[in-house]
Design a protein around this motif. Structure first.
Motif, PDB file in Angstrom:
ATOM      1  N   GLU A  65      -9.402   1.763   3.527  1.00  0.00           N
ATOM      2  CA  GLU A  65      -8.437   1.668   2.417  1.00  0.00           C
ATOM      3  C   GLU A  65      -8.377   0.220   1.951  1.00  0.00           C
ATOM      4  O   GLU A  65      -8.530  -0.712   2.741  1.00  0.00           O
ATOM      5  N   PHE A  66      -8.052  -0.008   0.679  1.00  0.00           N
ATOM      6  CA  PHE A  66      -8.168  -1.347   0.074  1.00  0.00           C
ATOM      7  C   PHE A  66      -7.403  -2.436   0.827  1.00  0.00           C
ATOM      8  O   PHE A  66      -7.948  -3.500   1.117  1.00  0.00           O
ATOM      9  N   ASN A  67      -6.108  -2.236   1.120  1.00  0.00           N
ATOM     10  CA  ASN A  67      -5.303  -3.329   1.695  1.00  0.00           C
ATOM     11  C   ASN A  67      -5.832  -3.781   3.055  1.00  0.00           C
ATOM     12  O   ASN A  67      -5.728  -4.962   3.404  1.00  0.00           O
ATOM     13  N   ILE A  99       4.062  -0.592   6.502  1.00  0.00           N
ATOM     14  CA  ILE A  99       2.821  -0.970   5.824  1.00  0.00           C
ATOM     15  C   ILE A  99       2.328   0.154   4.928  1.00  0.00           C
ATOM     16  O   ILE A  99       2.241   1.301   5.374  1.00  0.00           O
ATOM     17  N   MET A 100       2.015  -0.161   3.654  1.00  0.00           N
ATOM     18  CA  MET A 100       1.124   0.734   2.914  1.00  0.00           C
ATOM     19  C   MET A 100      -0.279   0.200   3.158  1.00  0.00           C
ATOM     20  O   MET A 100      -0.636  -0.894   2.691  1.00  0.00           O
ATOM     21  N   GLY A 101      -1.050   0.982   3.872  1.00  0.00           N
ATOM     22  CA  GLY A 101      -2.414   0.553   4.143  1.00  0.00           C
ATOM     23  C   GLY A 101      -3.059   1.482   5.140  1.00  0.00           C
ATOM     24  O   GLY A 101      -2.379   2.195   5.873  1.00  0.00           O
ATOM     25  N   HIS A 156     -10.717  -8.290  -5.134  1.00  0.00           N
ATOM     26  CA  HIS A 156      -9.612  -7.795  -5.963  1.00  0.00           C
ATOM     27  C   HIS A 156      -9.890  -6.363  -6.416  1.00  0.00           C
ATOM     28  O   HIS A 156     -10.991  -5.859  -6.264  1.00  0.00           O
ATOM     29  N   ALA A 157      -8.848  -5.745  -6.986  1.00  0.00           N
ATOM     30  CA  ALA A 157      -8.975  -4.352  -7.433  1.00  0.00           C
ATOM     31  C   ALA A 157      -8.700  -4.277  -8.927  1.00  0.00           C
ATOM     32  O   ALA A 157      -7.961  -3.420  -9.402  1.00  0.00           O
ATOM     33  N   GLN A 158      -9.319  -5.204  -9.687  1.00  0.00           N
ATOM     34  CA  GLN A 158      -9.010  -5.276 -11.112  1.00  0.00           C
ATOM     35  C   GLN A 158      -9.607  -4.111 -11.901  1.00  0.00           C
ATOM     36  O   GLN A 158      -9.152  -3.829 -13.007  1.00  0.00           O
ATOM     37  N   ALA A 185       5.147  -4.240   3.691  1.00  0.00           N
ATOM     38  CA  ALA A 185       3.875  -4.883   3.332  1.00  0.00           C
ATOM     39  C   ALA A 185       3.062  -3.957   2.436  1.00  0.00           C
ATOM     40  O   ALA A 185       2.677  -2.862   2.852  1.00  0.00           O
ATOM     41  N   LEU A 186       2.800  -4.414   1.208  1.00  0.00           N
ATOM     42  CA  LEU A 186       2.181  -3.551   0.197  1.00  0.00           C
ATOM     43  C   LEU A 186       0.828  -4.065  -0.281  1.00  0.00           C
ATOM     44  O   LEU A 186       0.266  -3.522  -1.240  1.00  0.00           O
ATOM     45  N   GLY A 187       0.340  -5.118   0.360  1.00  0.00           N
ATOM     46  CA  GLY A 187      -0.960  -5.674  -0.026  1.00  0.00           C
ATOM     47  C   GLY A 187      -1.758  -6.012   1.217  1.00  0.00           C
ATOM     48  O   GLY A 187      -1.396  -5.599   2.330  1.00  0.00           O
ATOM     49  N   HIS A 218       1.006   4.928  -4.110  1.00  0.00           N
ATOM     50  CA  HIS A 218       0.881   4.456  -2.721  1.00  0.00           C
ATOM     51  C   HIS A 218       2.096   3.657  -2.235  1.00  0.00           C
ATOM     52  O   HIS A 218       2.753   4.002  -1.260  1.00  0.00           O
ATOM     53  N   ASP A 219       2.320   2.492  -2.870  1.00  0.00           N
ATOM     54  CA  ASP A 219       3.229   1.501  -2.276  1.00  0.00           C
ATOM     55  C   ASP A 219       4.680   1.962  -2.136  1.00  0.00           C
ATOM     56  O   ASP A 219       5.351   1.595  -1.151  1.00  0.00           O
ATOM     57  N   PRO A 220       5.219   2.753  -3.072  1.00  0.00           N
ATOM     58  CA  PRO A 220       6.592   3.213  -2.880  1.00  0.00           C
ATOM     59  C   PRO A 220       6.807   3.941  -1.554  1.00  0.00           C
ATOM     60  O   PRO A 220       7.919   3.924  -1.008  1.00  0.00           O
ATOM     61  N   GLY A 223      -4.673  -9.846  -3.939  1.00  0.00           N
ATOM     62  CA  GLY A 223      -5.046  -8.476  -3.585  1.00  0.00           C
ATOM     63  C   GLY A 223      -5.527  -7.762  -4.827  1.00  0.00           C
ATOM     64  O   GLY A 223      -6.653  -7.994  -5.273  1.00  0.00           O
ATOM     65  N   ASN A 224      -4.655  -6.972  -5.429  1.00  0.00           N
ATOM     66  CA  ASN A 224      -5.067  -6.262  -6.642  1.00  0.00           C
ATOM     67  C   ASN A 224      -5.630  -7.223  -7.684  1.00  0.00           C
ATOM     68  O   ASN A 224      -6.504  -6.868  -8.464  1.00  0.00           O
ATOM     69  N   ALA A 225      -5.097  -8.434  -7.703  1.00  0.00           N
ATOM     70  CA  ALA A 225      -5.552  -9.480  -8.636  1.00  0.00           C
ATOM     71  C   ALA A 225      -5.421 -10.817  -7.892  1.00  0.00           C
ATOM     72  O   ALA A 225      -4.842 -10.871  -6.801  1.00  0.00           O
TER      73      ALA A 225
HETATM   74  C1  BDR Z   1      -3.356   0.027  -2.163  1.00  0.00           C
HETATM   75  O1  BDR Z   1      -4.276  -0.822  -2.823  1.00  0.00           O
HETATM   76  C2  BDR Z   1      -3.726  -1.310  -4.018  1.00  0.00           C
HETATM   77  O2  BDR Z   1      -4.628  -1.160  -5.067  1.00  0.00           O
HETATM   78  C3  BDR Z   1      -2.428  -0.591  -4.249  1.00  0.00           C
HETATM   79  O3  BDR Z   1      -1.474  -1.455  -4.816  1.00  0.00           O
HETATM   80  C4  BDR Z   1      -2.029  -0.130  -2.869  1.00  0.00           C
HETATM   81  O4  BDR Z   1      -1.267  -1.128  -2.214  1.00  0.00           O
HETATM   82  C5  BDR Z   1      -3.909   1.438  -2.151  1.00  0.00           C
HETATM   83  O5  BDR Z   1      -5.133   1.465  -1.501  1.00  0.00           O
END
Ligand code: BDR
Ligand code: CA
Length: 303
Positions: free
Chosen positions: A157-159, A142-144, A73-75, A116-118, A232-234, A35-37
């Motif tokens: 949104e990214f996820n 879910i964070m998403g 990815h979100a690098q 779920a955070l990704g 976001h994720d917390p 995801g992020n990486a």
């Molecule tokens: C979400 O995308 C990721 O970059 C963060 O970790 C978060 O889960 C926010 O859009």
């Protein structure tokens, strides 16, 4: 204390979420996803976080690609390691397995949550392998997604955008679902005042958090012109551990997988007419941010 498995792609905000989860819940395990990486990096970061926490939580690595192909990815936001700007901790932790899906299917009991955070690839693969799984867990937080604006595209949104086919499957699997989308997480922001407060605290978790916020604020200064960031994720952890801090509404939500402009959008039915589709998701709309920050500071030893 609630029990949970955290499926994540650390990621700075995932790292803070892992700290909160270990403070306020019993964490049965951590599963990782690209995801992020890339997966190797998110898994290394999850292992490092458990080492930093002094926890023996098993880490199971999962999907390296989205259902439809290579994972984006979100690098640019999180750095090439996924935890840019963070001092690496030497440790000897290794993955418990490379079968995150098997762990997700086998480990939880009926009162246990999946947070779920990704991207939702691991969860979608679990549901594909065993559609009845969703009836054997308490629910999925879910964070998403978003009930308003996106962050990758205008509406996505990214996820969710990173694996829309997986998200569409999870949102319609019949699970008890809570969605902490951008409309919520944008109300829960860190600032340089947070970083300064954490810098004065002598413990490794606060030091990692301070480095994380510093790095994120610098990225946000480039992207949005202001040194603050949504945490976001917390929020998805807090939705399970302290649900009283969120205001939610049941809504019908589906994930768009086709639209040229809208692929990866969580389409929320907030119509007031009687034509609304049947509700399937508890959508979070508001957070008591001061109280939520108190939780974060306490978990970081910075009350
Ligand atoms: C979400 O995308 C990721 O970059 C963060 O970790 C978060 O889960 C926010 O859009
Ligand atoms: Ca994440």
């Amino acid at each position: 204390m609630p029990r949970m498995i955290v499926d994540c792609d650390p990621g700075h905000d995932d790292a803070i979420a892992l700290i909160l989860a270990h403070e306020y819940a019993e964490v049965l395990g951590v599963t990782t996803v690209a995801g992020n990486a890339p997966l190797a990096a998110t898994t290394a970061n999850a292992l490092m976080m458990t080492a930093l926490l002094g926890a023996d939580t098993p880490v199971h690595s999962g999907a390296a690609e989205a259902l439809a192909g290579p994972a984006p990815h979100a690098q640019a936001v999180h750095g090439s390691s996924g935890l840019g700007g963070v001092t690496r901790l030497e440790h000897d932790r290794v993955v418990a397995s490379t079968d995150a899906v098997g762990f997700l299917l086998d480990a939880p009991e009926p009162d246990d949550w999946i947070v779920a955070l990704g991207p939702l690839t691991n969860l979608a693969l679990a549901i594909e392998r065993d559609p009845g799984w969703v009836d054997r867990i308490a629910g999925i937080s879910i964070m998403g997604g978003s009930a308003t604006v996106g962050n990758v595209t205008r509406v996505a949104e990214f996820n969710i955008w990173a694996d829309p086919e997986a998200a569409a499957r999870v949102f319609r699997a019949g699970a008890d679902l809570t969605m902490c989308g951008l409309n919520l997480t944008h109300q829960f922001r860190s600032s340089d005042a947070v970083t300064e407060r954490l810098r004065g605290v002598d413990n490794p978790l606060a030091a990692l958090a301070a480095e994380s916020f510093d790095y994120l604020h610098a990225r946000m200064a480039e992207f949005i012109g202001s040194r603050d960031a949504a945490l976001h994720d917390p929020c998805a952890v807090i939705a399970v551990t302290h649900p009283e801090l969120l205001e939610t509404r049941m809504r019908a939500v589906d994930v768009e997988t086709e639209g040229a402009l809208t692929r990866g959008m969580t389409v929320v039915d907030a119509r007031v007419s009687r034509r609304r589709d049947p509700d399937n998701v508890r959508v979070a709309y508001g957070i008591y941010a001061d109280e939520a920050w108190d939780l974060v500071f306490a978990a970081l030893g910075a009350s």
